[in-house]
Design a protein around this motif. Structure first.
Motif, PDB file in Angstrom:
ATOM      1  N   VAL A   1      -3.914   1.027   0.792  1.00  0.00           N
ATOM      2  CA  VAL A   1      -4.215   0.017   1.809  1.00  0.00           C
ATOM      3  C   VAL A   1      -4.838  -1.218   1.167  1.00  0.00           C
ATOM      4  CG1 VAL A   1      -5.469  -0.456   3.951  1.00  0.00           C
ATOM      5  CG2 VAL A   1      -4.628   1.867   3.483  1.00  0.00           C
ATOM      6  N   ASP A   2      -4.320  -2.374   1.523  1.00  0.00           N
ATOM      7  CA  ASP A   2      -4.956  -3.624   1.114  1.00  0.00           C
ATOM      8  C   ASP A   2      -4.681  -4.686   2.175  1.00  0.00           C
ATOM      9  OD1 ASP A   2      -6.204  -4.314  -1.877  1.00  0.00           O
ATOM     10  OD2 ASP A   2      -5.730  -6.080  -0.673  1.00  0.00           O
ATOM     11  N   VAL A   3      -5.529  -5.717   2.196  1.00  0.00           N
ATOM     12  CA  VAL A   3      -5.388  -6.767   3.210  1.00  0.00           C
ATOM     13  C   VAL A   3      -4.645  -7.987   2.681  1.00  0.00           C
ATOM     14  CG1 VAL A   3      -7.489  -6.047   4.401  1.00  0.00           C
ATOM     15  CG2 VAL A   3      -7.623  -7.842   2.669  1.00  0.00           C
ATOM     16  N   GLN A   4      -4.362  -8.009   1.388  1.00  0.00           N
ATOM     17  CA  GLN A   4      -3.709  -9.173   0.794  1.00  0.00           C
ATOM     18  C   GLN A   4      -2.214  -8.896   0.605  1.00  0.00           C
ATOM     19  OE1 GLN A   4      -6.019 -11.252  -2.370  1.00  0.00           O
ATOM     20  NE2 GLN A   4      -7.443  -9.530  -2.202  1.00  0.00           N
ATOM     21  N   PRO A   5      -1.361  -9.652   1.279  1.00  0.00           N
ATOM     22  CA  PRO A   5       0.088  -9.429   1.155  1.00  0.00           C
ATOM     23  C   PRO A   5       0.579  -9.490  -0.286  1.00  0.00           C
ATOM     24  CG  PRO A   5      -0.383 -10.926   2.970  1.00  0.00           C
ATOM     25  CD  PRO A   5      -1.675 -10.727   2.230  1.00  0.00           C
ATOM     26  N   GLU A   6      -0.055 -10.336  -1.100  1.00  0.00           N
ATOM     27  CA  GLU A   6       0.370 -10.453  -2.500  1.00  0.00           C
ATOM     28  C   GLU A   6       0.155  -9.136  -3.252  1.00  0.00           C
ATOM     29  OE1 GLU A   6      -1.031 -14.445  -0.970  1.00  0.00           O
ATOM     30  OE2 GLU A   6      -1.820 -12.394  -0.971  1.00  0.00           O
ATOM     31  N   LEU A   7      -0.940  -8.445  -2.929  1.00  0.00           N
ATOM     32  CA  LEU A   7      -1.196  -7.160  -3.577  1.00  0.00           C
ATOM     33  C   LEU A   7      -0.267  -6.074  -3.039  1.00  0.00           C
ATOM     34  CD1 LEU A   7      -5.092  -7.282  -3.812  1.00  0.00           C
ATOM     35  CD2 LEU A   7      -3.454  -7.423  -5.696  1.00  0.00           C
ATOM     36  N   ILE A   8       0.100  -6.167  -1.783  1.00  0.00           N
ATOM     37  CA  ILE A   8       1.079  -5.223  -1.234  1.00  0.00           C
ATOM     38  C   ILE A   8       2.414  -5.373  -1.967  1.00  0.00           C
ATOM     39  CG2 ILE A   8       2.420  -4.597   0.817  1.00  0.00           C
ATOM     40  CD1 ILE A   8      -0.475  -3.655   0.944  1.00  0.00           C
ATOM     41  N   GLU A   9       2.785  -6.607  -2.278  1.00  0.00           N
ATOM     42  CA  GLU A   9       4.022  -6.834  -3.038  1.00  0.00           C
ATOM     43  C   GLU A   9       3.937  -6.192  -4.418  1.00  0.00           C
ATOM     44  OE1 GLU A   9       5.082 -10.933  -3.216  1.00  0.00           O
ATOM     45  OE2 GLU A   9       5.131 -11.192  -1.039  1.00  0.00           O
ATOM     46  N   ILE A  10       2.778  -6.324  -5.060  1.00  0.00           N
ATOM     47  CA  ILE A  10       2.590  -5.696  -6.375  1.00  0.00           C
ATOM     48  C   ILE A  10       2.684  -4.179  -6.248  1.00  0.00           C
ATOM     49  CG2 ILE A  10       0.904  -5.277  -8.213  1.00  0.00           C
ATOM     50  CD1 ILE A  10      -0.092  -8.153  -7.794  1.00  0.00           C
ATOM     51  N   LEU A  11       2.053  -3.628  -5.218  1.00  0.00           N
ATOM     52  CA  LEU A  11       2.098  -2.181  -4.994  1.00  0.00           C
ATOM     53  C   LEU A  11       3.532  -1.698  -4.775  1.00  0.00           C
ATOM     54  CD1 LEU A  11      -1.007  -1.827  -2.653  1.00  0.00           C
ATOM     55  CD2 LEU A  11      -0.726  -0.652  -4.843  1.00  0.00           C
ATOM     56  N   GLU A  12       4.282  -2.437  -3.994  1.00  0.00           N
ATOM     57  CA  GLU A  12       5.670  -2.045  -3.723  1.00  0.00           C
ATOM     58  C   GLU A  12       6.510  -2.097  -4.998  1.00  0.00           C
ATOM     59  OE1 GLU A  12       5.952  -3.446   0.968  1.00  0.00           O
ATOM     60  OE2 GLU A  12       6.589  -4.814  -0.630  1.00  0.00           O
ATOM     61  N   TYR A  13       6.284  -3.124  -5.805  1.00  0.00           N
ATOM     62  CA  TYR A  13       7.023  -3.248  -7.062  1.00  0.00           C
ATOM     63  C   TYR A  13       6.691  -2.085  -8.003  1.00  0.00           C
ATOM     64  CZ  TYR A  13       8.261  -4.889 -11.718  1.00  0.00           C
ATOM     65  OH  TYR A  13       8.766  -4.966 -12.992  1.00  0.00           O
ATOM     66  N   LEU A  14       5.397  -1.800  -8.155  1.00  0.00           N
ATOM     67  CA  LEU A  14       4.987  -0.729  -9.061  1.00  0.00           C
ATOM     68  C   LEU A  14       5.399   0.644  -8.534  1.00  0.00           C
ATOM     69  CD1 LEU A  14       1.425  -2.004 -10.067  1.00  0.00           C
ATOM     70  CD2 LEU A  14       3.501  -2.003 -11.471  1.00  0.00           C
ATOM     71  N   GLN A  15       5.397   0.795  -7.221  1.00  0.00           N
ATOM     72  CA  GLN A  15       5.815   2.067  -6.632  1.00  0.00           C
ATOM     73  C   GLN A  15       7.269   2.375  -6.993  1.00  0.00           C
ATOM     74  OE1 GLN A  15       7.972   2.505  -3.702  1.00  0.00           O
ATOM     75  NE2 GLN A  15       7.612   4.703  -3.524  1.00  0.00           N
ATOM     76  N   GLN A  16       8.107   1.358  -6.958  1.00  0.00           N
ATOM     77  CA  GLN A  16       9.506   1.545  -7.334  1.00  0.00           C
ATOM     78  C   GLN A  16       9.647   1.741  -8.839  1.00  0.00           C
ATOM     79  OE1 GLN A  16      11.901  -1.632  -5.701  1.00  0.00           O
ATOM     80  NE2 GLN A  16      11.030  -1.389  -3.653  1.00  0.00           N
ATOM     81  N   GLU A  17       8.877   0.976  -9.602  1.00  0.00           N
ATOM     82  CA  GLU A  17       8.966   1.083 -11.060  1.00  0.00           C
ATOM     83  C   GLU A  17       8.522   2.457 -11.548  1.00  0.00           C
ATOM     84  OE1 GLU A  17       6.121  -0.955 -13.798  1.00  0.00           O
ATOM     85  OE2 GLU A  17       7.905  -2.105 -14.370  1.00  0.00           O
ATOM     86  N   LYS A  18       7.464   2.987 -10.937  1.00  0.00           N
ATOM     87  CA  LYS A  18       6.940   4.290 -11.344  1.00  0.00           C
ATOM     88  C   LYS A  18       7.664   5.450 -10.661  1.00  0.00           C
ATOM     89  CE  LYS A  18       2.298   2.367 -12.090  1.00  0.00           C
ATOM     90  NZ  LYS A  18       2.129   2.663 -13.525  1.00  0.00           N
TER      91      LYS A  18
END
Length: 254
Positions: free
Chosen positions: A128-145
């Protein structure tokens, strides 16, 4: 004519005199009964003069710290973190079960989310995070990992957007002190816990002068326990195995 008015007004005067006497008697018995109603104490206080590292908003005696923006994402992943904070010691101490649902509140880049995920293969991690930019990073890393059990969740400043009774463990690492609406957030987090769910707060120790972190980014155990108690969370234990941080564990009130 005057006599007629006097007769009409006489009962009114008697009634008013009686009410006055009753009010006086009540005041003598308990002054609070006759006291005028006062406005409830506000949850938050805004002060024009405040620490430059804070937002000028105070909650239960402490100033809320400024949020580290997504521009500081690299700092969360700094190589020196392993040595400075020894986070690798934290995860084994969480007592996770393979089926657990973990909410990583203030997940940032997912530093802990992606390390917890392999330990809950039949569960999941809600990052969970409130910053959309960090959600984008999380989504990218989730796919990468390729970790399908990590789910990025965009929250708001007063709501983590978690379902009621859905979480086994909610963890906040160096995040709670930055919550703009800590009371509302913690009420929502407590509501999201399952009956035996736990909250773990990891915060830099304000009591320790050897912890060289800005004061508003540290919290004392006493302050944290006070704030958690106000939303119905009971202190269970504080673990002190990390070099700079408390690990404070709370559960829901029965």
């Amino acid at each position: 004519m005057n006599m007629t008015w006097n007769k009409l007004l006489s009962p009114v005067r008697s009634l008013l005199a009686g009410l006055l006497c009753l009010g006086l008697m009540l005041w003598l018995i308990n002054p609070a009964i006759a006291a005028p109603l006062t406005a409830p104490t506000p949850i938050y206080e805004q002060r024009p003069i405040h620490n430059p590292d804070g937002i000028g908003k105070f909650y239960m005696g402490r100033e809320i710290a400024q949020v580290m923006g997504h521009q500081g994402a690299g700092w969360l992943e700094r190589p020196s973190r392993e040595l400075e904070e020894q986070p690798q010691k934290l995860i084994p101490q969480l007592g996770l079960k393979p089926t657990d649902v973990v909410a990583d509140i203030g997940a940032g880049t997912g530093y802990f989310s992606f390390r917890i995920a392999p330990l809950v293969p039949a569960g999941k991690v809600l990052a969970v995070d409130v910053q959309p930019e960090l959600i984008e990073i999380l989504e990218y890393l989730q796919q990468e990992k390729q970790l399908s059990n990590v789910e990025p969740v965009l929250g708001t400043v007063n709501n983590p957007n978690l379902l009621p009774s859905s979480v086994d463990l909610a963890i906040m690492v160096d995040a709670y002190h930055e919550f703009e609406y800590p009371r509302e957030m913690m009420i929502a987090i407590a509501r999201s816990l399952k009956p035996n769910g736990r909250v773990v707060l990891v915060e830099y120790r304000a009591e320790d002068p050897r912890v060289f972190i800005k004061p508003l980014h540290k919290m004392s155990q006493r302050q944290v326990r006070k704030e958690m108690a106000s939303v119905g969370l009971n202190w269970l234990e504080t673990k002190k195995f990390l070099p700079q941080q408390h690990v404070m564990v709370f559960g829901k009130s029965a």
